[in-house]
Design a protein around this motif. Structure first.
Motif, PDB file in Angstrom:
ATOM      1  N   ASP A  13       8.292   4.169  -9.347  1.00  0.00           N
ATOM      2  CA  ASP A  13       9.303   4.065 -10.388  1.00  0.00           C
ATOM      3  C   ASP A  13       8.626   4.005 -11.749  1.00  0.00           C
ATOM      4  O   ASP A  13       7.740   3.172 -11.967  1.00  0.00           O
ATOM      5  CB  ASP A  13      10.146   2.808 -10.170  1.00  0.00           C
ATOM      6  N   ILE A  14       9.021   4.887 -12.632  1.00  0.00           N
ATOM      7  CA  ILE A  14       8.505   4.877 -14.004  1.00  0.00           C
ATOM      8  C   ILE A  14       9.647   4.500 -14.936  1.00  0.00           C
ATOM      9  O   ILE A  14      10.588   5.285 -15.113  1.00  0.00           O
ATOM     10  CB  ILE A  14       7.909   6.235 -14.399  1.00  0.00           C
ATOM     11  N   PRO A  15       9.591   3.317 -15.521  1.00  0.00           N
ATOM     12  CA  PRO A  15      10.657   2.894 -16.424  1.00  0.00           C
ATOM     13  C   PRO A  15      10.712   3.768 -17.672  1.00  0.00           C
ATOM     14  O   PRO A  15       9.716   4.388 -18.060  1.00  0.00           O
ATOM     15  CB  PRO A  15      10.261   1.449 -16.792  1.00  0.00           C
ATOM     16  N   PRO A  16      11.872   3.831 -18.325  1.00  0.00           N
ATOM     17  CA  PRO A  16      11.976   4.590 -19.580  1.00  0.00           C
ATOM     18  C   PRO A  16      10.942   4.104 -20.596  1.00  0.00           C
ATOM     19  O   PRO A  16      10.698   2.907 -20.734  1.00  0.00           O
ATOM     20  CB  PRO A  16      13.399   4.285 -20.058  1.00  0.00           C
ATOM     21  N   GLY A  17      10.298   5.043 -21.268  1.00  0.00           N
ATOM     22  CA  GLY A  17       9.295   4.693 -22.269  1.00  0.00           C
ATOM     23  C   GLY A  17       7.886   4.595 -21.729  1.00  0.00           C
ATOM     24  O   GLY A  17       6.934   4.494 -22.502  1.00  0.00           O
ATOM     25  N   GLY A  72       3.444  15.239 -15.212  1.00  0.00           N
ATOM     26  CA  GLY A  72       4.753  15.107 -15.832  1.00  0.00           C
ATOM     27  C   GLY A  72       5.839  14.530 -14.953  1.00  0.00           C
ATOM     28  O   GLY A  72       7.007  14.494 -15.352  1.00  0.00           O
ATOM     29  N   GLN A  73       5.494  14.056 -13.766  1.00  0.00           N
ATOM     30  CA  GLN A  73       6.504  13.513 -12.866  1.00  0.00           C
ATOM     31  C   GLN A  73       6.931  12.112 -13.304  1.00  0.00           C
ATOM     32  O   GLN A  73       6.103  11.293 -13.698  1.00  0.00           O
ATOM     33  CB  GLN A  73       5.986  13.475 -11.427  1.00  0.00           C
ATOM     34  N   ARG A  74       8.236  11.836 -13.183  1.00  0.00           N
ATOM     35  CA  ARG A  74       8.797  10.534 -13.540  1.00  0.00           C
ATOM     36  C   ARG A  74       9.753  10.058 -12.439  1.00  0.00           C
ATOM     37  O   ARG A  74      10.974  10.033 -12.633  1.00  0.00           O
ATOM     38  CB  ARG A  74       9.558  10.616 -14.860  1.00  0.00           C
ATOM     39  N   PRO A  75       9.245   9.692 -11.282  1.00  0.00           N
ATOM     40  CA  PRO A  75      10.141   9.219 -10.228  1.00  0.00           C
ATOM     41  C   PRO A  75      10.829   7.917 -10.629  1.00  0.00           C
ATOM     42  O   PRO A  75      10.267   7.104 -11.356  1.00  0.00           O
ATOM     43  CB  PRO A  75       9.213   9.003  -9.038  1.00  0.00           C
TER      44      PRO A  75
END
Length: 207
Positions: free
Chosen positions: A88-92, A99-102
């Protein structure tokens, strides 16, 4: 002889260096009594990082895996107690290097919510502290690449019922990084290398 596989990471998040990459380079020529060492540099990319480390495990067949990563902002060296089954990548926060943001995704469907390190983390901290190096057990490896790597390795060992001890250690920023970011806590690479040597000896003594 205890066969130990040690991993570090490439730079990420806009930084030009990652101290764990420098540690892998420094360890390449190390000789530590009772240990046979192999190092590997991992990409900062969800899943690929663990795929590569597990492939190295299958080829090398280590007794111990010590995965290392950067936790910029921490003030000391922190062996991790547990990895959790989430990426999990929190906003910010930084995406991985592709470039993945699960968000709220399981690392492995159907596997346990958490898996504990099987390294002697308390003894590692005690031995580093006795040598004058700031260290503490950490109870969260986060939900980024480091946690992803730790979890996948421990789950691979669990599924295969393999006689391998494994875990993860977070290192602070290096002094080199702090030159450009003076407010970030840091330690010099030679001290971090001494700490890694101590942890290797601790693992050998506990094997």
């Amino acid at each position: 002889m205890v066969k130990i596989l040690i991993s570090g990471f490439e730079p990420f998040g806009g930084d030009a260096v990652n101290p764990t990459g420098a540690l892998m380079e420094a360890l390449a020529n190390e000789v530590i009594e009772g240990a046979e060492l192999k190092t590997v540099l991992l990409p900062v990319h969800f899943d690929e990082c663990a795929d590569l480390l597990i492939a190295e495990m299958e080829a090398y067949r280590p007794d111990v895996v010590i995965a290392c990563g950067l936790a910029k902002g921490r003030t000391c060296i922190t062996p991790e107690r547990i990895a959790v089954n989430v990426k999990d990548i929190p906003p910010g926060s930084y995406a991985d290097n592709q470039g993945q943001r699960p968000v709220d995704e399981p690392i492995v469907d159907g596997s346990p919510d958490g898996l504990f390190s099987t390294l002697p983390i308390r003894a590692m901290v005690d031995d580093m502290s006795a040598a004058g190096i700031s260290a503490a057990v950490s109870n969260t490896a986060g939900t980024y690449i480091c946690n992803n790597t730790m979890y996948r390795v421990l789950d691979y060992i669990r599924i295969g019922q393999l006689p391998i001890r494994a875990g993860f250690v977070h290192f602070p920023a290096s002094t080199e990084m702090a030159v450009l970011q003076p407010s970030v806590p840091s330690l010099p690479i030679p001290m971090m290398l001494d700490a890694l040597r101590i942890m290797i000896r601790t693992v050998v003594a506990d094997s």
